[in-house]
Design an enzyme around this catalytic site. Structure first.
Site, mmCIF file in Angstrom:
data_model
loop_
_atom_site.group_PDB
_atom_site.id
_atom_site.type_symbol
_atom_site.label_atom_id
_atom_site.label_comp_id
_atom_site.label_asym_id
_atom_site.label_seq_id
_atom_site.Cartn_x
_atom_site.Cartn_y
_atom_site.Cartn_z
ATOM 1 C CD GLN A 46 -2.745 1.257 2.476
ATOM 2 O OE1 GLN A 46 -2.300 0.814 3.539
ATOM 3 N NE2 GLN A 46 -3.927 1.866 2.403
ATOM 4 C CE1 TYR B 154 -7.425 -2.745 10.811
ATOM 5 C CE2 TYR B 154 -8.651 -4.551 11.825
ATOM 6 C CZ TYR B 154 -8.595 -3.458 10.973
ATOM 7 O OH TYR B 154 -9.726 -3.085 10.276
ATOM 8 C CD GLU C 221 -14.307 4.509 11.371
ATOM 9 O OE1 GLU C 221 -13.591 4.712 12.379
ATOM 10 O OE2 GLU C 221 -14.535 3.380 10.921
ATOM 11 C CG ASN D 246 -2.785 3.892 18.138
ATOM 12 O OD1 ASN D 246 -2.599 3.567 16.971
ATOM 13 N ND2 ASN D 246 -3.948 3.729 18.746
ATOM 14 C CG HIS E 5 35.072 -19.262 43.894
ATOM 15 N ND1 HIS E 5 34.542 -19.473 45.141
ATOM 16 C CD2 HIS E 5 36.205 -19.992 43.846
ATOM 17 C CE1 HIS E 5 35.332 -20.289 45.822
ATOM 18 N NE2 HIS E 5 36.348 -20.606 45.053
ATOM 19 C CB SER F 29 43.518 -20.840 43.033
ATOM 20 O OG SER F 29 42.513 -21.372 43.861
#
Length: 453
Positions: free
Chosen positions: A73, A99, A151, A224, A360, A402
């Site tokens: 469109q 819609y 409308e 909207n 960790h 570690s």
């Protein structure tokens, strides 16, 4: 009879104040128009048509791969003009007009509407509102028959007092639309071709207008502006929360909880505040999810505890695992039963065996860990050489001290021990101790250099 679904998605959505087409804004993590398309699929549509205009290329790109036909469109001249762009593609069977910015309409509601439609009856979804605002009003005659829709801008004061409103959702036949749409006129306050004018044409031909209504006005809420978008998001999430509560899920605060996809929960699941679930997520019996956790496309088995602020994506977690706080499980992570990934640990494409612990401050990527492994704090699998990823293989009962760097590709045999602070770049055999660090040097009575005054 065939079913064509027409989804109007050409509007600019100027009140959203965004470069993105309105129908591409996300509700619950998915574009508005995608919600509508999912509903069309549930109806078993023969063909689905999406009318596009503003941002047409963006909409086409977003919907690439879906079974839809696009109609352009180029100028927005009203809803009637929009539907008319699909006339050459419509069959003569049933046509449902939806819609792209009304995302929560249910397939059950639409099925009831479609059941009313044939060549002598037109279908219209209406809703009664305490405050009709700018909605079009349903005008009926003394016998209660719909004669026309007016409308809001064209309505008289008396007509504005009507509370039965037009949702815009229409069911007709292709034959009817091909006859009526070319007759539409733009002689009205908006200067547009109103789809609603076909109801006066139907009445003039003696065609009955059958109406149906949604179970909740929420189904026909449109978007909207950003405020409406936020309100609809919260309404949608409240509905999802209520469903989960009904199913027995414990939510610390139903108002602070988001589902952006599909969430399945077993018995006695607890979800704390601020949690977000995206994609396809399954939580087994007795799973506890700590506050502000994100889980995406993952399966978490029974009895697992997830502490606060953890991120889990594309992971498979077995029974009674423990995750977090502040853990990140990236795609390809698989945690075995009773394994643990603790605070400030990141895993990626990694298998963690039964009872193994990464407690960790570690990164474990492209790795396989056997059962009973302990990974010390600060351990890193160095998996990337700048061009390719390489794997680290760790056997059962390995202990890694570690602050260790494991330079892949490398393998640690079962029962091996790695001394803290090591950089391991060669395989370590089963049961061996490997230490790879510089020898400590201590100088007694050391005096630091001082700045000259």
């Amino acid at each position: 009879m065939t079913l064509d679904v027409v989804i109007l998605a050409a509007g600019q959505g100027t009140r959203m104040r965004s470069a993105k087409p309105k129908v591409l804004h996300a509700l619950a993590g998915k574009p508005l128009v995608s919600h509508v398309l999912d509903t069309a699929e549930q109806l078993g549509a023969t063909r689905t048509h999406v009318v596009i205009g503003h941002g047409a290329e963006q909409v086409e790109t977003e919907l690439d791969g879906r079974d839809v036909r696009f109609a352009l469109q180029a100028e927005q001249k009203g809803t009637g003009h929009a539907v008319a762009q699909t006339l050459d593609e419509l069959g003569d069977g049933k046509v449902l007009i939806l819609y792209g910015d009304v995302p929560l309409i249910r397939a059950e509601t639409l099925t009831a509407l479609l059941d009313e439609v044939d060549e002598r009856r037109l279908g219209l979804l209406t809703v009664t509102l305490d405050d009709p605002g700018g909605y079009g009003r349903i005008v009926r005659d003394a016998e209660g028959r719909v004669t026309r829709i007016v409308e809001h801008k064209d309505a008289s004061e008396a007509e504005r007092g009507i509370t039965e409103c037009n949702t815009g959702i229409v069911a007709a036949t292709g034959t009817q639309l091909k006859r009526w749409l070319p007759q539409l006129s733009a002689e009205n306050a908006q200067g547009e071709y109103y789809l609603t004018d076909i109801f006066a044409m139907a009445a003039a031909e003696g065609i009955e207008v059958a109406t149906a209504s949604p179970a909740s006005a929420l189904e026909v809420e449109g978007v909207n502006n950003r405020s409406q978008m936020a309100a609809l998001e919260r309404a949608y999430q409240r509905d999802r929360a209520e469903r989960l509560l009904t199913e027995g899920v414990a939510l610390a605060d139903p108002a602070r909880f988001d589902v952006r996809g599909r969430l399945q929960c077993g018995h006695d699941v607890f979800i704390d505040v601020g949690c977000v679930f995206e994609g396809d997520v399954t939580l087994g019996d007795g799973v506890s999810v700590g506050p502000y956790t994100l889980i995406r496309d993952s399966h978490v088995a029974a009895g697992t505890v997830i502490e606060a602020h953890s991120i889990i994506e594309g992971a498979e977690v077995a029974e009674q695992a423990h995750i977090g706080p502040f853990a990140r499980l990236r795609p390809g992570t698989r945690l075995a039963r009773q394994s643990k990934v603790g605070n400030f640990v990141e895993t990626k494409n990694a298998e963690v065996g039964e009872g193994s612990k990464i407690n960790h401050l570690s990164y474990v990527g492209d790795a396989s860990l056997g059962g009973g492994v302990n990974i010390g704090a600060g351990t890193i699998t160095c998996n990337y050489d700048g061009a390719n990823k390489h794997r680290t293989e760790i056997g059962d009962d390995v202990f890694v001290g570690s602050n260790t760097a494991l330079v892949a590709p490398v393998a640690l045999g079962a029962g091996a021990t790695i001394g803290a602070g090591s950089t391991i770049s060669r395989d370590v055999e089963a049961g061996a101790l490997a230490v790879a660090r510089t020898r400590q040097t201590t100088r007694a009575g050391w005096k630091r250099p001082r700045k000259s005054s």
